[in-house]
Design an enzyme around this catalytic site. Sequence first.
Site, mmCIF file in Angstrom:
data_model
loop_
_atom_site.group_PDB
_atom_site.id
_atom_site.type_symbol
_atom_site.label_atom_id
_atom_site.label_comp_id
_atom_site.label_asym_id
_atom_site.label_seq_id
_atom_site.Cartn_x
_atom_site.Cartn_y
_atom_site.Cartn_z
ATOM 1 N N LYS A 5 0.836 -1.203 0.000
ATOM 2 C CA LYS A 5 0.000 0.000 0.000
ATOM 3 C C LYS A 5 0.872 1.256 0.000
ATOM 4 C CE LYS A 5 -0.337 -0.466 5.024
ATOM 5 N NZ LYS A 5 -1.134 -1.040 6.118
ATOM 6 N N ARG A 100 -10.616 -1.141 14.704
ATOM 7 C CA ARG A 100 -10.629 -0.334 13.483
ATOM 8 C C ARG A 100 -11.685 -0.851 12.512
ATOM 9 N NH1 ARG A 100 -5.017 0.684 10.186
ATOM 10 N NH2 ARG A 100 -5.173 -1.570 9.824
ATOM 11 N N TYR A 226 14.326 30.185 9.136
ATOM 12 C CA TYR A 226 13.146 30.881 9.675
ATOM 13 C C TYR A 226 13.162 30.918 11.196
ATOM 14 C CZ TYR A 226 10.819 30.552 5.090
ATOM 15 O OH TYR A 226 10.476 30.668 3.768
ATOM 16 N N MET A 275 10.562 24.441 3.369
ATOM 17 C CA MET A 275 9.800 23.626 2.410
ATOM 18 C C MET A 275 10.707 22.896 1.419
ATOM 19 S SD MET A 275 6.736 24.642 -0.230
ATOM 20 C CE MET A 275 5.634 25.359 0.954
HETATM 21 C C1 LIG Z 1 -0.306 -1.992 6.754
HETATM 22 C C2 LIG Z 1 -0.858 -3.285 7.243
HETATM 23 C C3 LIG Z 1 -0.023 -4.378 7.468
HETATM 24 C C4 LIG Z 1 1.485 -4.305 7.381
HETATM 25 O O1 LIG Z 1 1.999 -3.870 8.612
HETATM 26 P P1 LIG Z 1 3.582 -3.739 8.871
HETATM 27 O O2 LIG Z 1 3.652 -3.364 10.296
HETATM 28 O O3 LIG Z 1 4.081 -2.658 7.967
HETATM 29 O O4 LIG Z 1 4.181 -5.066 8.578
HETATM 30 C C5 LIG Z 1 -0.614 -5.584 7.818
HETATM 31 N N1 LIG Z 1 -1.945 -5.694 7.947
HETATM 32 C C6 LIG Z 1 -2.785 -4.652 7.764
HETATM 33 C C7 LIG Z 1 -4.244 -4.848 7.938
HETATM 34 C C8 LIG Z 1 -2.276 -3.414 7.422
HETATM 35 O O5 LIG Z 1 -3.105 -2.386 7.265
#
Ligand SMILES: *Cc1c(COP(=O)(O)O)cnc(C)c1O
Length: 336
Positions: A5, A100, A226, A275
């Site tokens: 992802k 979640r 800054y 930036m």
């Molecule tokens: C992102 C994610 C993972 C991967 O987690 P890592 O800690 O990066 O290995 C696994 N399962 C779900 C549901 C996730 O959203």
Amino acid sequence: MAVVKANAYGHGVGPIVRALADSAEYFGVANAAEAREVRTHLPAAQLFILGPALPEERAEIVAEGFIPSVSDVAEGAAYDELAGKSRVPVHLIIDTGMGRIGAWQDEALETARGLAQRPGLEITGIASHLPSADEDETFTREQLARFHQLVAELRAAGIHAPLVHVENSAGLLAFPAQAGEMVRAGLMLYGVSPLPEWQNHLRPVLTWKARVTLVRNVGAGRGVSYGRTFITAEPMRVATLGVGYADGYQRHLTNRSADVLIGGRRCRVLGRVTMDQIMVDVSALPEVAAGDEAVLIGRQGDEEILASELATKAGTIPWEIFTGIGRRVERVVISE
Ligand SMILES: *Cc1c(COP(=O)(O)O)cnc(C)c1O
């Protein structure tokens, strides 16, 4: 399952999925658009959508054969209605403590039965997620036991999903025996361990570099950047680099003892991160010149900066450092 992802954790999804094509059976993504992108690089990839899909994504998910996560019977029913001649494969998510998504553990059996009754669905996976695998060993151990017990109860009730998966990187490293049939590895695939004691077993995939754009001699008592939060105590040589918070070099790294590597040595970031530019102390490096390479994450000579180090200094986690590396930063593939 290789979790790719967010543009493969900021690394660039194309080269990563090609590199993993022969070693991962599934690829985990956040939504239908990411699944589609993986397919353009790897047409045969099996895609799992880690979170709940939006209603308007469901038709594409079914048509393309992406595998959705399902949390309740209503979500399952929506996929059931989209099913054609073949059944839609879905993975039932059980909430065993993440809070979640998923069916709460006490309602998992009822939800699974509700899904199993739908003629257009096939439950091909049962999954859960660990909220504290790198923080709370006792909770995680109990959570894993509870999850596997639930899977056994579902099997006893006639729900035989071939794929059982619950572990992320920290889970896999700390509790390999409880992995089930599949793991969802993200961070560790990119060579960074969520548990420091395992870091020596992994090799970071990514090096993040910037270039020196200018070197200046700065007199004593002068402000840098800054807000003039850094005032030179003595004359210094200061290099300006062409990277800033718009590239994902977090502004939170301001005055947090962050270093970059130039000429194999650590050089302190001075004053606020802006930036597009940062300033670093190169007083100890008289030969540094415009065009020289600076390493923000990675190895140079005998020194190394891990994403975890930057994350700690910025008050965040390596996942956010990686996924925050901006679009302006060119990804260059050295080797697939
Ligand atoms: C992102 C994610 C993972 C991967 O987690 P890592 O800690 O990066 O290995 C696994 N399962 C779900 C549901 C996730 O959203």
